[in-house]
Design a protein around this motif. Structure first.
Motif, PDB file in Angstrom:
ATOM      1  N   ASN A   6      -2.518  30.118 -27.055  1.00 43.04           N
ATOM      2  CA  ASN A   6      -3.146  31.430 -27.007  1.00 43.04           C
ATOM      3  C   ASN A   6      -2.472  32.324 -25.969  1.00 43.04           C
ATOM      4  O   ASN A   6      -1.943  31.836 -24.974  1.00 43.04           O
ATOM      5  N   VAL A   7      -2.534  33.617 -26.198  1.00 40.66           N
ATOM      6  CA  VAL A   7      -2.034  34.619 -25.250  1.00 40.66           C
ATOM      7  C   VAL A   7      -3.179  35.567 -24.942  1.00 40.66           C
ATOM      8  O   VAL A   7      -3.820  36.094 -25.853  1.00 40.66           O
ATOM      9  N   ARG A   8      -3.438  35.774 -23.646  1.00 40.46           N
ATOM     10  CA  ARG A   8      -4.480  36.711 -23.210  1.00 40.46           C
ATOM     11  C   ARG A   8      -3.800  37.853 -22.460  1.00 40.46           C
ATOM     12  O   ARG A   8      -3.107  37.626 -21.471  1.00 40.46           O
ATOM     13  N   VAL A   9      -4.024  39.076 -22.924  1.00 37.95           N
ATOM     14  CA  VAL A   9      -3.465  40.266 -22.278  1.00 37.95           C
ATOM     15  C   VAL A   9      -4.635  41.045 -21.683  1.00 37.95           C
ATOM     16  O   VAL A   9      -5.369  41.711 -22.399  1.00 37.95           O
ATOM     17  N   ASN A  10      -4.797  40.944 -20.363  1.00 35.32           N
ATOM     18  CA  ASN A  10      -5.849  41.697 -19.675  1.00 35.32           C
ATOM     19  C   ASN A  10      -5.261  42.747 -18.740  1.00 35.32           C
ATOM     20  O   ASN A  10      -5.996  43.568 -18.221  1.00 35.32           O
ATOM     21  N   GLY A  11      -3.982  42.712 -18.531  1.00 36.19           N
ATOM     22  CA  GLY A  11      -3.300  43.699 -17.691  1.00 36.19           C
ATOM     23  C   GLY A  11      -2.510  44.661 -18.566  1.00 36.19           C
ATOM     24  O   GLY A  11      -2.988  45.127 -19.589  1.00 36.19           O
ATOM     25  N   SER A  12      -1.284  44.913 -18.163  1.00 36.24           N
ATOM     26  CA  SER A  12      -0.411  45.836 -18.889  1.00 36.24           C
ATOM     27  C   SER A  12       0.891  45.137 -19.242  1.00 36.24           C
ATOM     28  O   SER A  12       1.579  44.619 -18.361  1.00 36.24           O
ATOM     29  N   LEU A  13       1.226  45.138 -20.510  1.00 30.31           N
ATOM     30  CA  LEU A  13       2.497  44.626 -21.011  1.00 30.31           C
ATOM     31  C   LEU A  13       3.255  45.844 -21.529  1.00 30.31           C
ATOM     32  O   LEU A  13       2.931  46.385 -22.593  1.00 30.31           O
ATOM     33  N   LEU A  14       4.234  46.319 -20.747  1.00 28.62           N
ATOM     34  CA  LEU A  14       4.865  47.619 -21.005  1.00 28.62           C
ATOM     35  C   LEU A  14       6.364  47.501 -21.216  1.00 28.62           C
ATOM     36  O   LEU A  14       7.046  46.807 -20.467  1.00 28.62           O
ATOM     37  N   ALA A  15       6.856  48.208 -22.220  1.00 29.86           N
ATOM     38  CA  ALA A  15       8.291  48.364 -22.460  1.00 29.86           C
ATOM     39  C   ALA A  15       8.545  49.843 -22.759  1.00 29.86           C
ATOM     40  O   ALA A  15       9.166  50.208 -23.755  1.00 29.86           O
ATOM     41  N   ASN A  16       8.027  50.706 -21.892  1.00 34.63           N
ATOM     42  CA  ASN A  16       8.121  52.154 -22.084  1.00 34.63           C
ATOM     43  C   ASN A  16       9.484  52.681 -21.637  1.00 34.63           C
ATOM     44  O   ASN A  16      10.072  52.171 -20.684  1.00 34.63           O
ATOM     45  N   GLY A  17       9.952  53.722 -22.330  1.00 33.14           N
ATOM     46  CA  GLY A  17      11.196  54.381 -21.943  1.00 33.14           C
ATOM     47  C   GLY A  17      11.002  55.231 -20.696  1.00 33.14           C
ATOM     48  O   GLY A  17       9.891  55.682 -20.394  1.00 33.14           O
ATOM     49  N   GLU A  18      12.082  55.448 -19.971  1.00 38.95           N
ATOM     50  CA  GLU A  18      12.042  56.286 -18.765  1.00 38.95           C
ATOM     51  C   GLU A  18      11.977  57.764 -19.147  1.00 38.95           C
ATOM     52  O   GLU A  18      12.497  58.177 -20.184  1.00 38.95           O
ATOM     53  N   SER A  19      11.358  58.556 -18.296  1.00 39.09           N
ATOM     54  CA  SER A  19      11.315  60.005 -18.494  1.00 39.09           C
ATOM     55  C   SER A  19      12.620  60.630 -18.016  1.00 39.09           C
ATOM     56  O   SER A  19      13.412  59.997 -17.314  1.00 39.09           O
ATOM     57  N   TYR A  20      12.824  61.892 -18.387  1.00 40.57           N
ATOM     58  CA  TYR A  20      14.084  62.591 -18.114  1.00 40.57           C
ATOM     59  C   TYR A  20      14.377  62.700 -16.628  1.00 40.57           C
ATOM     60  O   TYR A  20      13.489  62.688 -15.786  1.00 40.57           O
ATOM     61  N   ILE A  21      15.681  62.841 -16.326  1.00 39.96           N
ATOM     62  CA  ILE A  21      16.159  63.204 -15.000  1.00 39.96           C
ATOM     63  C   ILE A  21      17.014  64.443 -15.208  1.00 39.96           C
ATOM     64  O   ILE A  21      17.884  64.453 -16.081  1.00 39.96           O
ATOM     65  N   ASP A  22      16.785  65.478 -14.442  1.00 43.23           N
ATOM     66  CA  ASP A  22      17.421  66.781 -14.633  1.00 43.23           C
ATOM     67  C   ASP A  22      17.053  67.303 -16.019  1.00 43.23           C
ATOM     68  O   ASP A  22      15.900  67.510 -16.290  1.00 43.23           O
ATOM     69  N   ALA A  23      18.006  67.466 -16.925  1.00 41.04           N
ATOM     70  CA  ALA A  23      17.692  67.986 -18.259  1.00 41.04           C
ATOM     71  C   ALA A  23      17.971  66.948 -19.347  1.00 41.04           C
ATOM     72  O   ALA A  23      18.082  67.290 -20.518  1.00 41.04           O
ATOM     73  N   ASP A  24      18.097  65.686 -18.970  1.00 41.49           N
ATOM     74  CA  ASP A  24      18.369  64.634 -19.958  1.00 41.49           C
ATOM     75  C   ASP A  24      17.146  64.371 -20.823  1.00 41.49           C
ATOM     76  O   ASP A  24      16.025  64.681 -20.462  1.00 41.49           O
ATOM     77  N   GLY A  25      17.382  63.738 -21.962  1.00 39.24           N
ATOM     78  CA  GLY A  25      16.292  63.349 -22.847  1.00 39.24           C
ATOM     79  C   GLY A  25      15.590  62.092 -22.344  1.00 39.24           C
ATOM     80  O   GLY A  25      16.086  61.379 -21.471  1.00 39.24           O
ATOM     81  N   GLY A  26      14.433  61.838 -22.900  1.00 37.26           N
ATOM     82  CA  GLY A  26      13.678  60.649 -22.540  1.00 37.26           C
ATOM     83  C   GLY A  26      14.290  59.395 -23.153  1.00 37.26           C
ATOM     84  O   GLY A  26      14.918  59.441 -24.212  1.00 37.26           O
ATOM     85  N   GLY A  27      14.092  58.258 -22.515  1.00 40.98           N
ATOM     86  CA  GLY A  27      14.587  56.989 -23.036  1.00 40.98           C
ATOM     87  C   GLY A  27      13.682  56.456 -24.131  1.00 40.98           C
ATOM     88  O   GLY A  27      12.480  56.736 -24.165  1.00 40.98           O
ATOM     89  N   SER A  28      14.248  55.686 -25.024  1.00 45.00           N
ATOM     90  CA  SER A  28      13.444  55.126 -26.114  1.00 45.00           C
ATOM     91  C   SER A  28      12.600  53.961 -25.605  1.00 45.00           C
ATOM     92  O   SER A  28      12.931  53.314 -24.614  1.00 45.00           O
TER      93      SER A  28
END
Length: 109
Positions: A2-24
């Protein structure tokens, strides 16, 4: 097992730096008998600059479990990031571990 997820399991992209686009968003795959918990499972795209660049695309989440023994009540997310143009949504796939070819639910969020 079994797997219990009670916290955060995240693989979010990074937000922009300067005028770059966001990461996937990235990829999360869980293969188990029972999926439990109320935590976050996310592979969201990062934010792009609101005036110059696009948001990152949402990632991929695959959850392979036995539905009858799974009580997970969280909401997985794979949303595209905001920006001058929003990133495309990712994919969330729910797969029945006992009969993988029979019961598949695919969501685009």
């Amino acid at each position: 097992g079994n797997v219990r997820v009670n916290g955060s399991l995240l693989a979010n992209g990074e937000s922009y730096i300067d005028a770059d686009g966001g990461g996937s968003g990235g990829t999360i795959q869980i293969v188990c008998l029972g999926l439990q918990g109320t935590g976050e499972i996310q592979a969201n795209g990062g934010a792009g600059h609101a005036s110059y660049s696009g948001g990152g695309g949402g990632g991929r989440i695959a959850l392979q479990r036995v539905p009858e023994t799974s009580t997970y009540s969280g909401t997985p997310l794979a949303s595209g990031g905001p920006g001058y143009s929003n990133g495309a949504p990712g994919t969330i796939v729910w797969i029945d571990a006992v009969n993988p070819g029979a019961a598949i639910l695919i969501q685009f969020l």
